[in-house]
Design a protein around this motif. Structure first.
Motif, PDB file in Angstrom:
ATOM      1  N   LEU A  64      18.150   2.566  12.048  1.00 11.56           N
ATOM      2  CA  LEU A  64      18.617   3.409  13.149  1.00 11.56           C
ATOM      3  C   LEU A  64      17.527   4.288  13.758  1.00 11.56           C
ATOM      4  O   LEU A  64      17.557   4.567  14.961  1.00 11.56           O
ATOM      5  CB  LEU A  64      19.767   4.299  12.664  1.00 11.56           C
ATOM      6  N   VAL A  65      16.575   4.745  12.941  1.00 11.74           N
ATOM      7  CA  VAL A  65      15.527   5.633  13.460  1.00 11.74           C
ATOM      8  C   VAL A  65      14.710   4.966  14.575  1.00 11.74           C
ATOM      9  O   VAL A  65      14.449   5.591  15.610  1.00 11.74           O
ATOM     10  CB  VAL A  65      14.618   6.131  12.314  1.00 11.74           C
ATOM     11  N   PRO A  66      14.276   3.690  14.402  1.00 13.83           N
ATOM     12  CA  PRO A  66      13.551   3.047  15.519  1.00 13.83           C
ATOM     13  C   PRO A  66      14.385   2.961  16.791  1.00 13.83           C
ATOM     14  O   PRO A  66      13.850   3.105  17.896  1.00 13.83           O
ATOM     15  CB  PRO A  66      13.223   1.659  14.969  1.00 13.83           C
ATOM     16  N   LEU A  67      15.698   2.757  16.668  1.00 11.85           N
ATOM     17  CA  LEU A  67      16.553   2.704  17.847  1.00 11.85           C
ATOM     18  C   LEU A  67      16.628   4.068  18.530  1.00 11.85           C
ATOM     19  O   LEU A  67      16.528   4.171  19.757  1.00 11.85           O
ATOM     20  CB  LEU A  67      17.959   2.236  17.451  1.00 11.85           C
ATOM     21  N   SER A  68      16.766   5.117  17.730  1.00  9.02           N
ATOM     22  CA  SER A  68      16.779   6.471  18.287  1.00  9.02           C
ATOM     23  C   SER A  68      15.433   6.807  18.940  1.00  9.02           C
ATOM     24  O   SER A  68      15.383   7.399  20.028  1.00  9.02           O
ATOM     25  CB  SER A  68      17.096   7.486  17.188  1.00  9.02           C
ATOM     26  N   LEU A  80      21.248  13.394  22.251  1.00 13.87           N
ATOM     27  CA  LEU A  80      22.021  12.316  22.852  1.00 13.87           C
ATOM     28  C   LEU A  80      21.656  10.970  22.211  1.00 13.87           C
ATOM     29  O   LEU A  80      22.541  10.118  21.990  1.00 13.87           O
ATOM     30  CB  LEU A  80      21.774  12.267  24.356  1.00 13.87           C
ATOM     31  N   ALA A  81      20.374  10.779  21.907  1.00 16.80           N
ATOM     32  CA  ALA A  81      19.954   9.538  21.249  1.00 16.80           C
ATOM     33  C   ALA A  81      20.590   9.409  19.871  1.00 16.80           C
ATOM     34  O   ALA A  81      21.090   8.335  19.491  1.00 16.80           O
ATOM     35  CB  ALA A  81      18.432   9.492  21.143  1.00 16.80           C
ATOM     36  N   VAL A  82      20.596  10.512  19.109  1.00 18.97           N
ATOM     37  CA  VAL A  82      21.188  10.500  17.762  1.00 18.97           C
ATOM     38  C   VAL A  82      22.686  10.221  17.843  1.00 18.97           C
ATOM     39  O   VAL A  82      23.233   9.390  17.107  1.00 18.97           O
ATOM     40  CB  VAL A  82      20.912  11.833  17.038  1.00 18.97           C
ATOM     41  N   VAL A  83      23.372  10.909  18.738  1.00 20.29           N
ATOM     42  CA  VAL A  83      24.819  10.719  18.880  1.00 20.29           C
ATOM     43  C   VAL A  83      25.131   9.284  19.316  1.00 20.29           C
ATOM     44  O   VAL A  83      26.064   8.655  18.813  1.00 20.29           O
ATOM     45  CB  VAL A  83      25.394  11.736  19.896  1.00 20.29           C
ATOM     46  N   THR A  84      24.340   8.753  20.251  1.00 22.00           N
ATOM     47  CA  THR A  84      24.569   7.386  20.732  1.00 22.00           C
ATOM     48  C   THR A  84      24.416   6.370  19.610  1.00 22.00           C
ATOM     49  O   THR A  84      25.234   5.438  19.475  1.00 22.00           O
ATOM     50  CB  THR A  84      23.582   7.052  21.868  1.00 22.00           C
ATOM     51  N   VAL A  85      23.392   6.543  18.791  1.00 17.32           N
ATOM     52  CA  VAL A  85      23.173   5.627  17.668  1.00 17.32           C
ATOM     53  C   VAL A  85      24.362   5.651  16.716  1.00 17.32           C
ATOM     54  O   VAL A  85      24.863   4.607  16.280  1.00 17.32           O
ATOM     55  CB  VAL A  85      21.867   5.996  16.937  1.00 17.32           C
ATOM     56  N   TRP A  86      24.837   6.849  16.405  1.00 22.80           N
ATOM     57  CA  TRP A  86      25.976   6.971  15.491  1.00 22.80           C
ATOM     58  C   TRP A  86      27.238   6.377  16.095  1.00 22.80           C
ATOM     59  O   TRP A  86      28.015   5.707  15.406  1.00 22.80           O
ATOM     60  CB  TRP A  86      26.217   8.440  15.131  1.00 22.80           C
ATOM     61  N   VAL A  87      27.458   6.611  17.379  1.00 21.67           N
ATOM     62  CA  VAL A  87      28.648   6.063  18.037  1.00 21.67           C
ATOM     63  C   VAL A  87      28.621   4.536  18.008  1.00 21.67           C
ATOM     64  O   VAL A  87      29.639   3.881  17.735  1.00 21.67           O
ATOM     65  CB  VAL A  87      28.752   6.584  19.492  1.00 21.67           C
ATOM     66  N   VAL A  88      27.458   3.953  18.266  1.00 26.78           N
ATOM     67  CA  VAL A  88      27.333   2.496  18.246  1.00 26.78           C
ATOM     68  C   VAL A  88      27.633   1.947  16.857  1.00 26.78           C
ATOM     69  O   VAL A  88      28.413   0.989  16.691  1.00 26.78           O
ATOM     70  CB  VAL A  88      25.926   2.069  18.702  1.00 26.78           C
ATOM     71  N   VAL A  89      27.036   2.552  15.824  1.00 22.77           N
ATOM     72  CA  VAL A  89      27.227   2.064  14.457  1.00 22.77           C
ATOM     73  C   VAL A  89      28.684   2.202  14.022  1.00 22.77           C
ATOM     74  O   VAL A  89      29.307   1.248  13.526  1.00 22.77           O
ATOM     75  CB  VAL A  89      26.301   2.821  13.484  1.00 22.77           C
ATOM     76  N   LEU A  90      29.241   3.402  14.203  1.00 22.22           N
ATOM     77  CA  LEU A  90      30.623   3.623  13.788  1.00 22.22           C
ATOM     78  C   LEU A  90      31.588   2.766  14.605  1.00 22.22           C
ATOM     79  O   LEU A  90      32.606   2.290  14.086  1.00 22.22           O
ATOM     80  CB  LEU A  90      30.977   5.107  13.923  1.00 22.22           C
ATOM     81  N   GLY A  91      31.277   2.565  15.892  1.00 21.09           N
ATOM     82  CA  GLY A  91      32.118   1.715  16.721  1.00 21.09           C
ATOM     83  C   GLY A  91      32.119   0.274  16.242  1.00 21.09           C
ATOM     84  O   GLY A  91      33.171  -0.376  16.186  1.00 21.09           O
ATOM     85  N   LEU A  92      30.938  -0.238  15.887  1.00 25.08           N
ATOM     86  CA  LEU A  92      30.859  -1.607  15.359  1.00 25.08           C
ATOM     87  C   LEU A  92      31.629  -1.751  14.051  1.00 25.08           C
ATOM     88  O   LEU A  92      32.358  -2.733  13.847  1.00 25.08           O
ATOM     89  CB  LEU A  92      29.394  -1.997  15.158  1.00 25.08           C
ATOM     90  N   LEU A  93      31.478  -0.769  13.153  1.00 27.32           N
ATOM     91  CA  LEU A  93      32.197  -0.817  11.877  1.00 27.32           C
ATOM     92  C   LEU A  93      33.702  -0.760  12.090  1.00 27.32           C
ATOM     93  O   LEU A  93      34.458  -1.520  11.468  1.00 27.32           O
ATOM     94  CB  LEU A  93      31.737   0.335  10.972  1.00 27.32           C
ATOM     95  N   ALA A  94      34.133   0.156  12.964  1.00 31.47           N
ATOM     96  CA  ALA A  94      35.568   0.274  13.229  1.00 31.47           C
ATOM     97  C   ALA A  94      36.117  -0.997  13.870  1.00 31.47           C
ATOM     98  O   ALA A  94      37.206  -1.485  13.499  1.00 31.47           O
ATOM     99  CB  ALA A  94      35.831   1.487  14.132  1.00 31.47           C
TER     100      ALA A  94
END
Length: 361
Positions: A64-68, A80-94
């Motif tokens: 995730l760090v390289p993506l951020s 915003l970069a950190v939040v976006t990365v988390w939203v993408v990951v949690l969204g994929l898992l959900a």
């Protein structure tokens, strides 16, 4: 040195050969290193509830760090970069969880019907010679099993309590993973700087270079394994869908997770797919599923892996096999999962520290 010098006379009179002295020193150093590794592994096993989630968070951070950082280089604010990365990951898992749940619920009636049919066929098969397990014998076996459950109710209760404790550890581990990943995204560079400054000042530059090399290798390794795992999962999952094998998406998920354990994971994931195809669709579809698994894994091993890996992750296949085996023997599934990224990272760090030159990095 002349023939008659005192040093030459001393060397001639020394009963211990120079080669043996060098070997003894080398053996001493090697024993010290082995002892240090043994102590480190022992301590890690004692606090496995902390070490395993920490390593999982570190692996997730390497992804995730390289993506951020990529988003921040393109003028995105850090938060915003950190939040976006988390939203993408949690969204994929959900999303994946919802899809798996929907497929399992929709296919439960067919699965129950097929399981009943398979059990009936198995019962008829076992009733034939040489097994001779008639219905009466099976009923006796069920009755004896029920009696065993009653006699061992206390032991099963303690086992249930252990399951509850394990669930609590899982929740704790999830929080550790989240915090490790979050802090790595927010201030990973600052954390590493603090770790470097714990060591003597003369070693700062060398340790920093080793850390950068190790982090680069770990990030590359995780990205490569992610692509490989996704390729395996898509290939085998699509094959299962085409053949009409039930639970195709859960099968693809098992294959995806198993791909992160080299060699062993691929075998287990493929065996699950073939077993379900054989159980629910018959031996013809089982053989077809086996063919799909073999083709996908051969494509991955001989085309995808060499092309993606290149010079970035230099680990000999023998080291991978021995590392996975040793990791599984010492720490089970977690040891098998983390053994290869740990070996790859440490190998890169050792080479970077050995080859480091002042002013040349």
């Amino acid at each position: 040195m002349t023939e008659g010098s005192p040093h030459a006379s001393h060397n001639r009179d020394d009963p211990i050969p120079e080669g043996l002295k060098i070997g003894a020193r080398f053996t001493g150093y090697l024993l010290v290193i082995i002892a240090g590794i043994t102590v480190a592994v022992f301590v890690a096993l004692q606090i496995a509830q902390i070490v395993v989630p920490f390593l999982a968070g570190l692996v997730l951070s390497a992804l995730l760090v390289p993506l951020s950082s990529f988003l921040q280089r393109h003028r995105w604010p850090k938060w915003l970069a950190v939040v976006t990365v988390w939203v993408v990951v949690l969204g994929l898992l959900a999303g994946l969880t919802l899809i798996i749940t929907f497929q399992v619920r929709s296919e439960i009636p067919d699965i129950q019907k097929q399981v009943a049919t398979s059990l009936s066929a198995a019962q008829q098969f076992l009733a034939t010679q040489p097994f001779g397990l008639t219905e009466a014998k099976l009923n006796d076996l069920v009755s004896s099993s029920g009696q065993w459950l009653q006699d061992n109710a206390a032991g099963l209760g303690s086992g249930a309590a252990e399951v509850g404790t394990t669930a609590a550890h899982v929740v704790e581990g999830i929080f550790i993973i989240l915090f490790v990943t979050l802090f790595a995204l927010i201030d990973g560079r600052g954390i590493w700087t603090w770790v470097v400054h714990v060591w003597p000042k003369k070693a700062h530059a060398r340790i920093s270079a080793a850390g950068e090399a190790g982090w680069k290798t770990l990030s590359n390794f995780i990205r490569i394994q992610l692509v490989v795992a996704a390729t395996d999962a898509i290939g085998i999952g699509v094959g299962a869908l085409i053949l009409g094998v039930p639970l195709a998406i859960p099968i693809a998920t098992v294959v995806f997770l198993g791909a992160f354990i080299p060699f062993v994971g691929a075998i287990v994931g493929g065996a699950v797919a073939v077993g379900l195809a054989l159980l629910f669709n018959g031996w013809v579809h089982g053989l077809l599923m086996l063919g799909i698994v073999i083709v996908v894994q051969q494509l991955e091993s001989h085309v995808l892996q060499p092309w993606l890996t290149g010079p970035t992750v230099k680990i000999h296949p023998l080291a991978v096999i021995l590392g996975v085996t040793a990791g599984a023997a010492v720490a089970g599934i977690a040891g098998a999962f983390f053994s290869v990224p740990v070996i790859a990272t440490l190998n890169s760090m050792v080479h970077a520290a050995r080859d480091y030159r002042v002013g040349k990095r």
